[in-house]
Design a protein around this motif. Structure first.
Motif, PDB file in Angstrom:
ATOM      1  N   VAL A  69       0.871  -1.181   0.000  1.00 26.33           N
ATOM      2  CA  VAL A  69       0.000   0.000   0.000  1.00 26.33           C
ATOM      3  C   VAL A  69       0.902   1.224   0.000  1.00 26.33           C
ATOM      4  O   VAL A  69       1.710   1.414   0.911  1.00 26.33           O
ATOM      5  CB  VAL A  69      -0.925   0.033   1.232  1.00 26.33           C
ATOM      6  CG1 VAL A  69      -1.767   1.309   1.223  1.00 26.33           C
ATOM      7  CG2 VAL A  69      -1.819  -1.190   1.282  1.00 26.33           C
ATOM      8  N   GLN A  70       0.793   2.048  -1.025  1.00 25.41           N
ATOM      9  CA  GLN A  70       1.580   3.274  -1.138  1.00 25.41           C
ATOM     10  C   GLN A  70       0.632   4.458  -1.132  1.00 25.41           C
ATOM     11  O   GLN A  70      -0.351   4.485  -1.879  1.00 25.41           O
ATOM     12  CB  GLN A  70       2.398   3.268  -2.437  1.00 25.41           C
ATOM     13  CG  GLN A  70       3.372   2.117  -2.573  1.00 25.41           C
ATOM     14  CD  GLN A  70       4.543   2.244  -1.617  1.00 25.41           C
ATOM     15  OE1 GLN A  70       4.870   3.343  -1.161  1.00 25.41           O
ATOM     16  NE2 GLN A  70       5.166   1.122  -1.299  1.00 25.41           N
TER      17      GLN A  70
ATOM     18  N   ALA B 178      -0.321   7.746   6.799  1.00 24.00           N
ATOM     19  CA  ALA B 178       0.348   6.506   7.186  1.00 24.00           C
ATOM     20  C   ALA B 178      -0.584   5.613   8.000  1.00 24.00           C
ATOM     21  O   ALA B 178      -0.592   4.382   7.839  1.00 24.00           O
ATOM     22  CB  ALA B 178       1.617   6.823   7.980  1.00 24.00           C
ATOM     23  N   ALA B 179      -1.381   6.233   8.886  1.00 22.34           N
ATOM     24  CA  ALA B 179      -2.333   5.444   9.677  1.00 22.34           C
ATOM     25  C   ALA B 179      -3.388   4.818   8.779  1.00 22.34           C
ATOM     26  O   ALA B 179      -3.777   3.651   8.962  1.00 22.34           O
ATOM     27  CB  ALA B 179      -2.988   6.331  10.736  1.00 22.34           C
ATOM     28  N   LEU B 180      -3.867   5.573   7.783  1.00 22.04           N
ATOM     29  CA  LEU B 180      -4.850   5.016   6.860  1.00 22.04           C
ATOM     30  C   LEU B 180      -4.228   3.909   6.010  1.00 22.04           C
ATOM     31  O   LEU B 180      -4.875   2.889   5.734  1.00 22.04           O
ATOM     32  CB  LEU B 180      -5.399   6.120   5.954  1.00 22.04           C
ATOM     33  CG  LEU B 180      -6.412   5.683   4.885  1.00 22.04           C
ATOM     34  CD1 LEU B 180      -7.597   4.948   5.512  1.00 22.04           C
ATOM     35  CD2 LEU B 180      -6.903   6.884   4.085  1.00 22.04           C
TER      36      LEU B 180
ATOM     37  N   ILE C 184      -5.594   0.116   5.465  1.00 20.55           N
ATOM     38  CA  ILE C 184      -5.842  -0.488   4.158  1.00 20.55           C
ATOM     39  C   ILE C 184      -5.025  -1.771   4.005  1.00 20.55           C
ATOM     40  O   ILE C 184      -5.503  -2.772   3.461  1.00 20.55           O
ATOM     41  CB  ILE C 184      -5.511   0.508   3.030  1.00 20.55           C
ATOM     42  CG1 ILE C 184      -6.432   1.728   3.114  1.00 20.55           C
ATOM     43  CG2 ILE C 184      -5.643  -0.149   1.664  1.00 20.55           C
ATOM     44  CD1 ILE C 184      -6.099   2.817   2.100  1.00 20.55           C
ATOM     45  N   ALA C 185      -3.781  -1.741   4.499  1.00 16.23           N
ATOM     46  CA  ALA C 185      -2.932  -2.927   4.402  1.00 16.23           C
ATOM     47  C   ALA C 185      -3.506  -4.090   5.206  1.00 16.23           C
ATOM     48  O   ALA C 185      -3.306  -5.252   4.852  1.00 16.23           O
ATOM     49  CB  ALA C 185      -1.524  -2.590   4.875  1.00 16.23           C
TER      50      ALA C 185
ATOM     51  N   ASP D  42     -12.612  -0.634   6.648  1.00 13.83           N
ATOM     52  CA  ASP D  42     -11.505  -0.998   7.521  1.00 13.83           C
ATOM     53  C   ASP D  42     -12.027  -1.793   8.720  1.00 13.83           C
ATOM     54  O   ASP D  42     -13.214  -2.146   8.792  1.00 13.83           O
ATOM     55  CB  ASP D  42     -10.748   0.254   7.975  1.00 13.83           C
ATOM     56  CG  ASP D  42     -11.622   1.206   8.791  1.00 13.83           C
ATOM     57  OD1 ASP D  42     -12.734   0.809   9.200  1.00 13.83           O
ATOM     58  OD2 ASP D  42     -11.195   2.349   9.026  1.00 13.83           O
ATOM     59  N   ALA D  43     -11.153  -2.072   9.665  1.00 15.70           N
ATOM     60  CA  ALA D  43     -11.536  -2.901  10.810  1.00 15.70           C
ATOM     61  C   ALA D  43     -12.607  -2.242  11.672  1.00 15.70           C
ATOM     62  O   ALA D  43     -13.352  -2.938  12.381  1.00 15.70           O
ATOM     63  CB  ALA D  43     -10.302  -3.211  11.662  1.00 15.70           C
TER      64      ALA D  43
END
Length: 388
Positions: free
Chosen positions: A270-271, A279-281, A285-286, A320-321
């Motif tokens: 994920v870039q 970075a948190a998002l 996503i990862a 997301d979670a």
């Protein structure tokens, strides 16, 4: 039947609006007050409008045969796929339906526009004229045409052509409006014609936008070739991850790489943009299961690219979670999913999926960009196959 059709359309729009509200839960708390107000209005709409309609229809029994329903679905699909911006409105300009081209032109989702006057999207000076002409067409006074300007694009003149339409099984006539760019000014600026038998040559300036797009394409191809040649041998995942990194640096705000394995899909890269929030998002996503991303599953299963501008289904890339829509959190305005697919003798097997996002004010992906990404995805597939 007319009541059933009206109820079905109203319920469909209601479900779409509720889906948008649910998907927007990931917005910051200070932006959620408007969502709460909208949710209260939707509850009031259910209790005062939808439920009484449902009770009346339930007492009447089935209102449409299966063949009629199939034909109606076909007509709706044709309406949505028309290449021209088309809207079905009432005599008061209230929107009943808009096709995909119309939503792209106006920048308003069909679910939001339904039930609201289309004249509200125009410059104030054009609203009264559109209402007057639409009312005349609905009264049966014949087709009309006028020039209008959208609030968001006041510099562009549009030609609105209105004609009466009687939808099947509906008691009131509707107005079909087709929007086209008005080229009258362009014709006037072309200048007077020369003497008979002569041809006018118009001086053309270099197309800087086209030159810039070509340069960006060459940079992407050069960057992808370099990254794939440097990828470690014997590691297909490294080649796919390198492709995602290059695409994120050349024309995409986000790039997500999913590997197709014997057990299904596995997210490997994920870039995204720089910054702690991004970075948190990226971490959320990862952590997603790609099997919960319908558009990725479709791309891997069908082996065809999918391009969406202002996606209607905000859950098409999953949640997301915490149950929040990824597309809402990333503020995605256009989405491109491309299969990394073997070609030629290999026979079309999909090795992975590259998903690209553009967010905020970044221009949407174009068909030309989608074509370029499709080309480089073949290079990634060759590198993965060689590594394997």
């Amino acid at each position: 039947m007319a009541q059933s059709d009206e109820f079905g359309d109203d319920l469909e729009d209601f479900v779409r609006r509720v889906g948008e509200l649910r998907a927007a839960r990931g917005l910051p708390p200070d932006e959620q007050q408007n969502l709460l107000d909208a949710a209260l209005f939707e509850l009031q709409h259910v209790s005062e409008t939808l439920w009484p309609k449902y009770e009346r229809l339930a007492a009447q029994g089935p209102a449409r045969a299966s063949a009629d329903r199939t034909e109606l679905q076909l007509l709706r699909a044709l309406f949505q796929r028309l290449p021209l911006p088309v809207a079905l409105i009432g005599g008061d300009t209230v929107v009943r339906r808009m096709n995909l081209a119309a939503t792209d032109l106006t920048g308003v989702r069909a679910g939001f526009a339904a039930g609201r006057p289309l004249s509200g999207l125009l410059r104030p000076g054009d609203r009264g004229a559109l209402r007057t002409q639409a009312a005349a067409v609905a009264r049966g006074e014949g087709p009309r045409s006028l020039r209008i300007h959208l609030q968001q694009r006041p510099e562009e003149t549009l030609r609105a052509t209105l004609t009466a339409l009687r939808p099947p099984n509906e008691p009131h006539p509707a107005v079909l409006m087709v929007l086209q760019s008005d080229r009258a000014d362009d014709r006037r600026e072309s200048g007077p014609a020369g003497p008979p038998g002569t041809r006018l040559r118009r001086a053309t300036a270099p197309d800087l936008a086209e030159a810039a797009a070509h340069a960006a394409q060459m940079d992407l191809l050069d960057g992808m070739t370099t990254a794939l040649l440097r990828a470690p041998a014997g590691e297909p995942e490294a080649a796919l991850g390198a492709g995602a990194t290059v695409l994120a640096a050349h024309g995409a705000d986000w790039a997500v790489a999913d590997l197709v394995t014997g057990a299904g899909l596995r997210r490997i890269a994920v870039q995204g943009p720089a910054g702690d929030e991004a970075a948190a998002l990226a971490a959320r996503i990862a952590a997603q299961d790609p099997a919960g991303c319908p558009i990725v599953v479709d791309c891997a299963g069908e082996g065809s690219s999918l391009l969406q501008v202002r996606p209607e289904d905000l859950d098409c890339f999953g949640r997301d979670a915490d149950g929040d829509s990824v597309l809402v959190q990333a503020d995605v305005t256009s989405l491109l999913c491309v299969p990394v697919q073997e070609r030629g003798e290999g026979g079309g097997r999909v090795l992975g999926v590259l998903s690209l996002f553009r967010s905020g004010g970044t221009p949407a992906f174009s068909m030309a960009h989608a074509r370029t990404v499709d080309v480089v995805s073949r290079h990634v597939a060759l590198a993965m196959r060689r590594a394997a």
